[in-house]
Design a protein around this motif. Structure first.
Motif, PDB file in Angstrom:
ATOM      1  N   LEU A 250       0.468  -5.863  -7.168  1.00 27.97           N
ATOM      2  CA  LEU A 250      -0.101  -5.526  -5.859  1.00 27.97           C
ATOM      3  C   LEU A 250      -0.168  -4.016  -5.667  1.00 27.97           C
ATOM      4  O   LEU A 250      -1.185  -3.480  -5.201  1.00 27.97           O
ATOM      5  CB  LEU A 250       0.727  -6.160  -4.739  1.00 27.97           C
ATOM      6  N   ALA A 251       0.930  -3.320  -6.023  1.00 29.21           N
ATOM      7  CA  ALA A 251       0.942  -1.863  -5.877  1.00 29.21           C
ATOM      8  C   ALA A 251      -0.055  -1.212  -6.824  1.00 29.21           C
ATOM      9  O   ALA A 251      -0.735  -0.243  -6.463  1.00 29.21           O
ATOM     10  CB  ALA A 251       2.342  -1.325  -6.130  1.00 29.21           C
ATOM     11  N   GLY A 252      -0.157  -1.729  -8.051  1.00 29.44           N
ATOM     12  CA  GLY A 252      -1.118  -1.175  -9.008  1.00 29.44           C
ATOM     13  C   GLY A 252      -2.544  -1.385  -8.564  1.00 29.44           C
ATOM     14  O   GLY A 252      -3.388  -0.480  -8.679  1.00 29.44           O
ATOM     15  N   GLY A 253      -2.838  -2.565  -8.029  1.00 31.40           N
ATOM     16  CA  GLY A 253      -4.189  -2.820  -7.545  1.00 31.40           C
ATOM     17  C   GLY A 253      -4.545  -1.990  -6.333  1.00 31.40           C
ATOM     18  O   GLY A 253      -5.722  -1.652  -6.119  1.00 31.40           O
ATOM     19  N   ALA A 254      -3.549  -1.658  -5.530  1.00 29.98           N
ATOM     20  CA  ALA A 254      -3.801  -0.851  -4.329  1.00 29.98           C
ATOM     21  C   ALA A 254      -3.771   0.640  -4.614  1.00 29.98           C
ATOM     22  O   ALA A 254      -4.051   1.449  -3.725  1.00 29.98           O
ATOM     23  CB  ALA A 254      -2.749  -1.182  -3.266  1.00 29.98           C
ATOM     24  N   GLY A 255      -3.414   1.012  -5.835  1.00 23.13           N
ATOM     25  CA  GLY A 255      -3.362   2.427  -6.185  1.00 23.13           C
ATOM     26  C   GLY A 255      -2.182   3.160  -5.609  1.00 23.13           C
ATOM     27  O   GLY A 255      -2.227   4.385  -5.456  1.00 23.13           O
TER      28      GLY A 255
END
Length: 392
Positions: A250-255
């Motif tokens: 989730l954090a990676g997808g949200a940058g």
């Protein structure tokens, strides 16, 4: 497995998997990659599970608050230190639960109160309600406490499974997970990795906190301490990996992967709002998932606090007062300790002292007590009762 054994497993699992397990574990995976996971598994297998099984066995055998004093001259002092440290952690948790409860109520309307320095004036009142609830459940029977722990565990597992499924929908999820869990063999010789693994095991399994021996008095004879420890450790590891997959994807997808740090509260209050907003573009859906997320964290933290207060509660119960009076007296005292944190004192610093100073000292003392018992029993040619019980 009979119903009594299941109730004990739910209660012990609730005590062994708290906010640090689901919010701090992903940050350590990101910091050290697969080396941390490998080190953590090694620590669990060779140290965490045996120590947990020994705590279960000793607590089940002695049926007393400080069973260590029966195998070591200094065991009573070690048990007392563990109980005090766990009670102090519970006082810190009161402020954390209050913040998480506020976020659960306000996330849908996108009101961000931030960390402890920006707490509103209502925080002490919410913390007071938290400690009243703790007092109420602390003096309930084992079945009632097991139901609370079971509800929190099921709720948490279902939520993080959904969040992990959403995170895996990002196109870069495979790359992010490969980078987060990549095994750097050179890190396995780094003391920091092993210290992080040991600290996380002590924290997430509530080892040397006086908690597990206190609960072991309720463990049925039909349940082997080794089996109980294996189940709890397996649930701990599985839950941590599930939370890591959900958080990192989730954090990676949200940058916002750079915002994932070692503070569980910081991750919960700063990282996840941004990650959820990016994952669910619809404001109503995002608000709904956000509120459910913080309700889950609130329940998880509450179960942890209920576990941490148990040793001190049993100690107060030794006085000639009713169980209900003992519970409310203790929780009133813990609320008084918690109040400065509700008004802006750095709860993270106090929690760090309890987790990184008090817990390791208590753990070292507990291991020394077991070592003393083994050496003394071997020198006298006596049977080593603890390990005999472990194999029963």
């Amino acid at each position: 497995m009979d119903k009594q054994s299941k109730n004990f497993i739910y209660t012990a699992t609730g005590a062994a998997f708290g906010l640090g397990g689901i919010m701090r574990f992903p940050a350590l995976c990101l910091s050290y990659g697969g080396a941390f996971v490998a080190a953590y598994i090694a620590v669990i297998v060779f140290a965490g599970a045996p120590l947990l099984a020994a705590e279960f066995a000793l607590g089940a055998r002695s049926k007393s608050l400080f069973p260590l004093k029966q195998i070591c001259p200094y065991g009573g002092a070690v048990g007392g230190l563990s109980a005090i440290n766990s009670a102090a952690m519970c006082a810190c948790y009161g402020a954390v639960i209050a913040v998480l409860a506020m976020r659960a109520c306000t996330f849908y309307s996108q009101v961000n109160y931030g960390l402890t320095a920006d707490m509103p004036q209502i925080t002490p009142f919410i913390a007071a309600l938290v400690f009243i609830a703790l007092a109420f459940f602390a003096c309930r029977n084992a079945r009632t406490r097991a139901r609370v722990a079971r509800a929190a565990a099921i709720f948490q597992a279902a939520l993080f499974a959904v969040l992990a499924a959403r995170g895996l929908m990002y196109s870069n999820c495979a790359k992010v997970l490969a980078e987060a869990f990549a095994l750097n063999a050179f890190l396995l010789i780094s003391p920091q990795v092993w210290l992080a693994a040991v600290g996380q095991a002590l924290l997430s399994l509530s080892l040397a906190a006086g908690v597990m021996p206190a609960f072991a008095a309720e463990m049925p004879r039909s349940l082997s301490p080794v089996r109980a420890a294996a189940i709890v450790c397996g649930a701990n590891l599985g839950g941590g990996l599930l939370a890591a997959v959900a958080t990192i994807t989730l954090a990676g997808g949200a940058g916002c992967l750079d915002g994932l740090g070692g503070s569980a509260l910081q991750n919960a209050l700063s990282l996840y709002p941004a990650a959820l907003s990016a994952a669910f573009s619809n404001a109503h859906i995002c608000g709904l998932f956000g509120s459910i997320f913080y309700i889950s964290l609130t329940l998880t933290a509450f179960v942890s606090a209920l576990s941490l207060v148990r040793p001190a509660y049993l100690w107060v119960c030794r006085a000639r007062i009713s169980a209900r009076t003992a519970a409310f007296m203790l929780c009133a005292a813990l609320f008084a300790v918690c109040l400065p944190f509700c008004l802006g004192a750095p709860v993270g610093a106090a929690d760090k002292i309890c987790c990184e100073v008090g817990a390791p000292i208590a753990a070292a003392g507990e291991i020394s007590c077991f070592a003393f018992h083994l050496l003394t029993a071997r020198r006298k040619g006596a049977k080593i009762e603890v390990w005999k019980i472990l194999n029963s």
